[in-house]
Scaffold this active site. Structure first.
Site, mmCIF file in Angstrom:
data_model
loop_
_atom_site.group_PDB
_atom_site.id
_atom_site.type_symbol
_atom_site.label_atom_id
_atom_site.label_comp_id
_atom_site.label_asym_id
_atom_site.label_seq_id
_atom_site.Cartn_x
_atom_site.Cartn_y
_atom_site.Cartn_z
ATOM 1 N N ASP A 1 95.968 33.583 -51.640
ATOM 2 C CA ASP A 1 97.287 32.995 -51.930
ATOM 3 C C ASP A 1 97.838 33.729 -53.157
ATOM 4 O OD1 ASP A 1 99.477 31.119 -51.902
ATOM 5 O OD2 ASP A 1 98.527 30.059 -53.561
ATOM 6 N N SER A 2 99.109 33.478 -53.460
ATOM 7 C CA SER A 2 99.692 34.075 -54.660
ATOM 8 C C SER A 2 99.099 33.457 -55.927
ATOM 9 C CB SER A 2 101.200 33.842 -54.665
ATOM 10 O OG SER A 2 101.460 32.445 -54.731
ATOM 11 N N CYS B 1 98.820 30.841 -47.642
ATOM 12 C CA CYS B 1 100.132 30.950 -48.286
ATOM 13 C C CYS B 1 101.177 31.035 -47.179
ATOM 14 C CB CYS B 1 100.151 32.223 -49.138
ATOM 15 S SG CYS B 1 101.766 32.621 -49.822
ATOM 16 N N GLU C 1 101.604 26.309 -61.845
ATOM 17 C CA GLU C 1 100.673 27.314 -62.368
ATOM 18 C C GLU C 1 100.622 27.294 -63.900
ATOM 19 O OE1 GLU C 1 98.729 29.854 -60.867
ATOM 20 O OE2 GLU C 1 99.194 29.271 -58.801
ATOM 21 N N CYS D 1 104.567 24.863 -48.532
ATOM 22 C CA CYS D 1 103.999 25.814 -49.495
ATOM 23 C C CYS D 1 102.678 25.208 -49.931
ATOM 24 C CB CYS D 1 104.937 25.982 -50.688
ATOM 25 S SG CYS D 1 104.188 26.814 -52.114
ATOM 26 N N HIS E 1 101.073 25.276 -52.554
ATOM 27 C CA HIS E 1 100.999 24.707 -53.907
ATOM 28 C C HIS E 1 101.370 23.213 -53.913
ATOM 29 C CE1 HIS E 1 100.829 28.839 -55.416
ATOM 30 N NE2 HIS E 1 100.567 28.355 -56.621
HETATM 31 N N1 DGL Z 1 101.628 29.119 -52.157
HETATM 32 C C1 DGL Z 1 102.574 29.948 -51.551
HETATM 33 C C2 DGL Z 1 103.149 29.444 -50.269
HETATM 34 O O1 DGL Z 1 102.478 28.719 -49.562
HETATM 35 C C3 DGL Z 1 103.487 30.831 -52.327
HETATM 36 C C4 DGL Z 1 104.052 30.374 -53.582
HETATM 37 C C5 DGL Z 1 104.762 31.493 -54.331
HETATM 38 O O2 DGL Z 1 104.064 32.348 -54.858
HETATM 39 O O3 DGL Z 1 105.992 31.479 -54.354
HETATM 40 O O4 DGL Z 1 104.243 29.763 -49.901
#
Ligand code: DGL
Length: 267
Positions: A11-12, A74, A152, A184, A186
């Site tokens: 993931d990012s 992600c 984050e 997302c 997150h």
């Molecule tokens: N967690 C990520 C997602 O599911 C990306 C979040 C990001 O870096 O913008 O889209």
């Protein structure tokens, strides 16, 4: 490829840990390698070429670790890169997708809020998903500006994060949405915050459990499920300052977590 090889997850940032949790529950014997591309976060407002390149670089790294499958934990990276990665590599590659379909099935008001990054919402893959499944439903899109960075940098339970979520969620709730899609990885960390703002009557759709089940099926089909007699390990890599990430992960997982520096090889 052999069943005792690890599974790669990326993931990012820390978002994919919400998926890792479901994978761990369903697949306790697997060794998991997690890559947080925190040095290149957020993906959500980056150019598609950039996200594709990062996804390729991380996939190459994971292949170097001899993974037997890759989970793109992600939504943004999946929307941009899953097709390309599947064309390039033969191992099972599992991606994320906002749960629009289950949301429409269960909404009573017919009004759904999709919470996702700008990159996911504007992607061709997501537009195709809507064309296929959104017939008749009214959908409000929320690009959730700043949520990933807030989680984050401040933490998911911080007052500033709560304020940011409230500001952007309220118009959707006032419009009458009864179902929210967490598009997302997150955002599952914000579940308590969202319920605090929206009340517990709101339905929240997270596709993390479905992705873990899909991974299980793909490994079982190819006879790649681990046959090890003991619990699997978890190894963490990160493209940003490791001490900071280590602190964040230790807090989030509630146990000491070692994070290694991702070697910066460009694909
Ligand atoms: N967690 C990520 C997602 O599911 C990306 C979040 C990001 O870096 O913008 O889209």
């Amino acid at each position: 490829m052999s069943s005792d090889h690890p599974i790669g997850i990326f993931d990012s940032g820390i978002g994919g840990l919400s998926v890792l949790e479901h994978i761990r529950k369903l697949l306790p014997l697997e060794n998991l390698i997690y890559v947080s591309d925190r040095g290149h976060l957020p993906y959500g407002n980056k150019h598609y070429d950039y996200i594709l390149k990062r996804s390729q670089t991380i996939s190459e790294f994971l292949l170097g670790q001899e993974v037997k499958a890759i989970v793109i934990a992600c939504n943004t990276a999946t929307a941009v890169a899953v097709g390309h990665l599947r064309q390039t590599y033969t191992l099972p590659i599992i991606g994320m997708e906002p749960g629009v379909k289950p949301a429409i099935r269960q909404s009573r008001s017919g009004l759904i809020g999709v919470l996702a990054t700008q990159g996911t919402l504007t992607s061709r893959k997501f537009q195709a998903l809507l064309r296929q499944h959104a017939n008749g439903a009214e959908i409000i899109f929320c690009p959730c500006h700043g949520w990933v960075e807030a989680i984050e940098h401040n933490g998911h339970d911080h007052q500033e994060t709560h304020k940011l979520v409230k500001q952007q969620l309220e118009p959707i709730l006032e419009a009458g949405a009864d179902t929210l899609v967490l598009g997302c990885t997150h955002y599952p960390f914000l579940r308590a915050t969202i319920e605090n703002i929206a009340g517990t009557d709101i339905s929240i759709i997270d596709t993390g459990p479905a992705v873990a089940r899909q991974l299980y099926r793909r490994l079982a089909d190819q006879n790649l499920l681990s046959k090890e007699p003991s619990a699997g390990s978890e190894t963490f890599w990160c493209s940003a300052a490791t001490e900071q990430t280590q602190e964040l992960l230790t807090k989030l997982r509630n146990k000491p977590t070692l994070v290694k520096a991702l070697p910066e090889v460009s694909y």
